[in-house]
Structures are given as structure tokens and as C-alpha cells.
Design an enzyme around this catalytic site. Structure first.
Site, PDB file in Angstrom:
ATOM      1  N   ARG A  95       0.805  -1.357  -0.179  1.00 40.41           N
ATOM      2  CA  ARG A  95       0.240  -0.020   0.018  1.00 40.41           C
ATOM      3  C   ARG A  95       0.731   1.242   0.156  1.00 40.41           C
ATOM      4  NH1 ARG A  95      -0.675   3.238   4.419  1.00 40.41           N
ATOM      5  NH2 ARG A  95       0.267   1.415   5.657  1.00 40.41           N
ATOM      6  N   ASN A 150       4.914  -4.072  19.585  1.00 41.60           N
ATOM      7  CA  ASN A 150       3.597  -4.888  19.919  1.00 41.60           C
ATOM      8  C   ASN A 150       3.869  -5.799  21.069  1.00 41.60           C
ATOM      9  OD1 ASN A 150       3.188  -4.234  16.252  1.00 41.60           O
ATOM     10  ND2 ASN A 150       1.945  -3.287  17.862  1.00 41.60           N
ATOM     11  N   CYS A 199      -3.815  -2.849  13.030  1.00 45.24           N
ATOM     12  CA  CYS A 199      -2.932  -3.913  13.031  1.00 45.24           C
ATOM     13  C   CYS A 199      -2.811  -4.955  14.062  1.00 45.24           C
ATOM     14  CB  CYS A 199      -1.317  -3.311  12.617  1.00 45.24           C
ATOM     15  SG  CYS A 199      -1.301  -2.073  11.703  1.00 45.24           S
ATOM     16  N   ALA A 219       2.298  -6.767  10.386  1.00 43.84           N
ATOM     17  CA  ALA A 219       3.482  -6.530  11.270  1.00 43.84           C
ATOM     18  C   ALA A 219       4.711  -6.126  10.474  1.00 43.84           C
ATOM     19  CB  ALA A 219       3.817  -7.872  12.164  1.00 43.84           C
ATOM     20  N   LEU A 255       9.147  -7.019   5.898  1.00 40.54           N
ATOM     21  CA  LEU A 255      10.015  -6.014   6.089  1.00 40.54           C
ATOM     22  C   LEU A 255      10.168  -5.319   5.007  1.00 40.54           C
ATOM     23  CD1 LEU A 255      13.614  -8.060   7.019  1.00 40.54           C
ATOM     24  CD2 LEU A 255      12.557  -5.999   8.188  1.00 40.54           C
ATOM     25  N   TYR A 256      10.103  -3.749   4.978  1.00 40.05           N
ATOM     26  CA  TYR A 256      10.001  -2.885   4.102  1.00 40.05           C
ATOM     27  C   TYR A 256      11.330  -2.969   3.557  1.00 40.05           C
ATOM     28  CZ  TYR A 256       5.374  -1.101   5.466  1.00 40.05           C
ATOM     29  OH  TYR A 256       4.273  -0.900   5.672  1.00 40.05           O
ATOM     30  N   ARG A 259     -14.763 -16.491  26.144  1.00 41.27           N
ATOM     31  CA  ARG A 259     -15.307 -15.319  25.488  1.00 41.27           C
ATOM     32  C   ARG A 259     -14.492 -14.052  25.842  1.00 41.27           C
ATOM     33  NH1 ARG A 259     -21.851 -16.618  25.461  1.00 41.27           N
ATOM     34  NH2 ARG A 259     -21.695 -18.531  24.290  1.00 41.27           N
ATOM     35  N   GLU A 263       2.244   4.297  24.962  1.00 45.12           N
ATOM     36  CA  GLU A 263       0.911   4.141  23.865  1.00 45.12           C
ATOM     37  C   GLU A 263      -0.048   3.185  24.249  1.00 45.12           C
ATOM     38  OE1 GLU A 263       1.110   2.747  19.241  1.00 45.12           O
ATOM     39  OE2 GLU A 263       2.271   1.541  20.531  1.00 45.12           O
ATOM     40  N   ARG A 287      -2.589  -8.521  12.173  1.00 41.80           N
ATOM     41  CA  ARG A 287      -2.980  -8.869  10.730  1.00 41.80           C
ATOM     42  C   ARG A 287      -1.691  -8.433  10.068  1.00 41.80           C
ATOM     43  NH1 ARG A 287      -3.575  -4.289   7.739  1.00 41.80           N
ATOM     44  NH2 ARG A 287      -4.097  -2.573   8.964  1.00 41.80           N
TER      45      ARG A 287
END
Length: 302
Positions: free
Chosen positions: A29, A215, A183, A206, A246-247, A164, A67, A204
Site C-alpha cells: 500500500r 507490539n 494492525c 506486522a 520487512l520494508y 469469550r 502508547e 494482521r
């Protein structure tokens, strides 16, 4: 050094190497591109004050805790974070401001305006109905708000065998209004017969270099707080990743981290037990024995 002492780094580095060697090269994206694996798991023993904070690079653990506390507060505006010197969410509203106005404002100037001008912060600093909104004020079709975190705490105390005990943030009806859809999506909890609290997080998406360490830290700290509130002992944290990637502009940083040897893991202590899940502050957390390798800097893909 026992396996438990390096469990976070060992699992992190193994997955990092797997992504480097086997990851599918994809156009994502952001346009940056990634190497991506689908489906991953890690398990961490949180007993004895253990916490999965990496040592092969310095993790800003206080930022991750702040955060998480912000999520628990139900907050959705970055003004609350910037006031605590947390800047990890600025990229998205800054990009939106630049697109809308055409103004080439830098991040420091944008953040100063967010802090100094409440009206500007209200207009440009809000991220939409992101994590905190969904966790604490999920809007039902009848107009009633649902506090998922309060429900989790209540179930841990009154129905610990329930299957639950979970909350999630993927509210389909409100995804379009979010600066970034969640995410880390689903958190589920499990209480053992001997009073240990286990947790599972499904994520979903990472960003393994920048996001995963945060996270893991945040999920472990949340489990510790929930256990504290329910009178339970911390057990096992299970992390499950969907698209773990990994970018392409993070590959050199990944190689640098893979060359480092893990060091003994730190221990995280809670210094007091507030009356409610809403009462925790950053001052309530102490990290002992943290001696990591230096931080590794990388650009966030927006």
C-alpha cells in the site's frame, strides 16, 4: 544463559532471517515494497517478571507502555501523546495535513502547533475511531457504547473459564474513518486452573523491524496489568502474525541486527496496584537489567 533469558531475541531474529531469506517480494500500500511472510507465531513466558523486550537493539519501552496506556484511556488524538514526548503516531495526521493544505510543514512545527493550539489539534491531530475508541467505546447499531476492556476485566474476575474473554478493534463500519486500521486486532485471554493468565494477540499486519518489538512489549504490559487487576499471575503470551514483513528500505538495518548477539533479558516490575485498569501511569513500571545494543533507526512507511 538460559533459553528463557533470550527467548524474545531468539524468536525475533529467527523470524527476521526467515523473512530475509524466504519472504515474497511484494508491492504494498505504501509503495515502498516489502518482503513478506504469511503466518508466524512466537511464545513468551511472562512469569518471574519476564518481558519480551529485545536486547539486539534498544527498544523505547517507555514509549510502548505510554502508547498502551493511551489506548486504554480511549484516546484518539495525538496531542495527548505529544505532551508525553511520544511521536510515533504523528506521521499519519502530518501526511493528511500536507495533502489537504499543500503546506510543506515539518514535523517539529506541526507538533508544536498541535500542543499550542487546541483548535488545530482537534482538527488535525485526531486519528479517527482508532484503537482506544474501539476498545473502550465500541458503538453498537442501537447507539449504545460498549467498553470491551471493562468487560474483559469483569470476566477475568467472575468467569475465568469463559472462552469469550477477548476484545478486538476491527470495526468494519468505522474503518473508513481511521487514519490507520488496526494492525494488532484481536486479544484473547485464558485463565489456567492454577491462576495464571495467558494471552493471545493476533496481528494482521506486522512491520517486523519497527512494529513487532513495540507490539510484543505492549501486549506483555497489557497482560501484566490485566493479571494485576484480576489477582492472577502472568502466564504465557502467544503472538500470531498474519502478513509479517520487512520494508525494502529496512534491509540494511535488518542485516545489522542479525549480526548482533542477544544479551540477558530485562525484568519488568509493577510498582503498585491501582484501583482500576484506568489507574496505571508510566511511573508504575520499572525495567531492571536492561543493557541492549544501540537503537537501529529506520523510516516509517506511511
Amino acid at each position: 544463559m538460559s533459553a528463557a533469558d533470550t527467548a524474545a531475541d531468539d524468536q525475533y531474529l529467527a523470524l527476521l532471517r526467515q523473512i530475509m531469506e524466504q519472504g515474497d517480494r511484494r508491492v504494498d500500500r505504501t509503495g515502498v515494497g516489502t518482503r513478506s511472510l504469511f503466518g508466524a507465531m512466537a511464545r513468551f513466558d511472562l512469569s518471574g517478571d519476564r518481558v519480551p523486550i529485545l536486547t539486539t537493539k534498544r527498544v523505547s519501552w517507555k514509549t510502548a507502555v505510554k502508547e498502551m496506556l493511551w489506548f486504554l484511556s480511549g484516546g484518539t488524538n495525538i496531542r495527548e501523546l505529544i505532551a508525553q514526548n511520544v511521536r510515533i503516531w504523528t506521521d499519519w495526521p502530518l501526511a493528511a495535513y500536507r495533502r489537504a493544505t499543500g503546506e510543506a510543514i515539518d514535523q517539529a512545527h506541526f507538533e508544536r502547533r498541535i500542543l499550542a493550539e487546541p483548535g488545530f489539534a482537534e482538527r488535525w491531530g485526531d486519528l479517527g475511531p482508532v484503537y482506544g475508541k474501539q476498545w473502550r467505546r465500541w458503538l453498537g447499531p442501537d447507539g449504545r457504547e460498549h467498553d470491551q476492556i471493562a468487560t474483559v476485566v469483569e470476566l477475568l474476575r467472575t468467569a475465568p473459564a469463559s472462552r469469550r474473554i477477548l476484545f478486538h478493534g476491527w470495526n468494519v463500519a468505522e474503518l473508513g474513518g481511521m487514519a490507520l486500521p488496526p494492525c494488532h486486532m484481536v486479544y484473547q485471554y485464558h485463565v489456567t486452573s492454577d491462576g495464571r493468565l495467558n494471552g493471545l494477540l493476533f496481528q494482521r499486519s506486522a512491520d517486523h523491524l519497527l512494529g513487532t518489538p513495540f507490539n510484543w512489549t505492549g501486549a506483555a504490559v497489557l497482560l501484566r496489568m490485566l493479571a494485576d487487576q484480576a489477582g492472577l499471575q502472568p502466564g504465557t503470551l502467544v503472538w500470531m502474525g498474519g502478513d509479517v514483513h520487512l520494508y525494502l528500505n529496512h534491509l540494511d538495518q535488518a542485516e545489522a541486527q542479525l549480526a548482533r548477539a542477544p544479551r540477558p533479558a530485562p525484568r519488568l516490575r509493577l510498582l503498585r496496584r491501582p484501583d482500576s485498569i484506568d489507574g496505571y501511569r508510566i511511573e508504575d513500571f520499572a525495567l531492571d537489567g536492561y543493557d541492549p545494543h544501540p537503537a537501529i533507526k529506520a523510516e516509517v512507511a506511511v
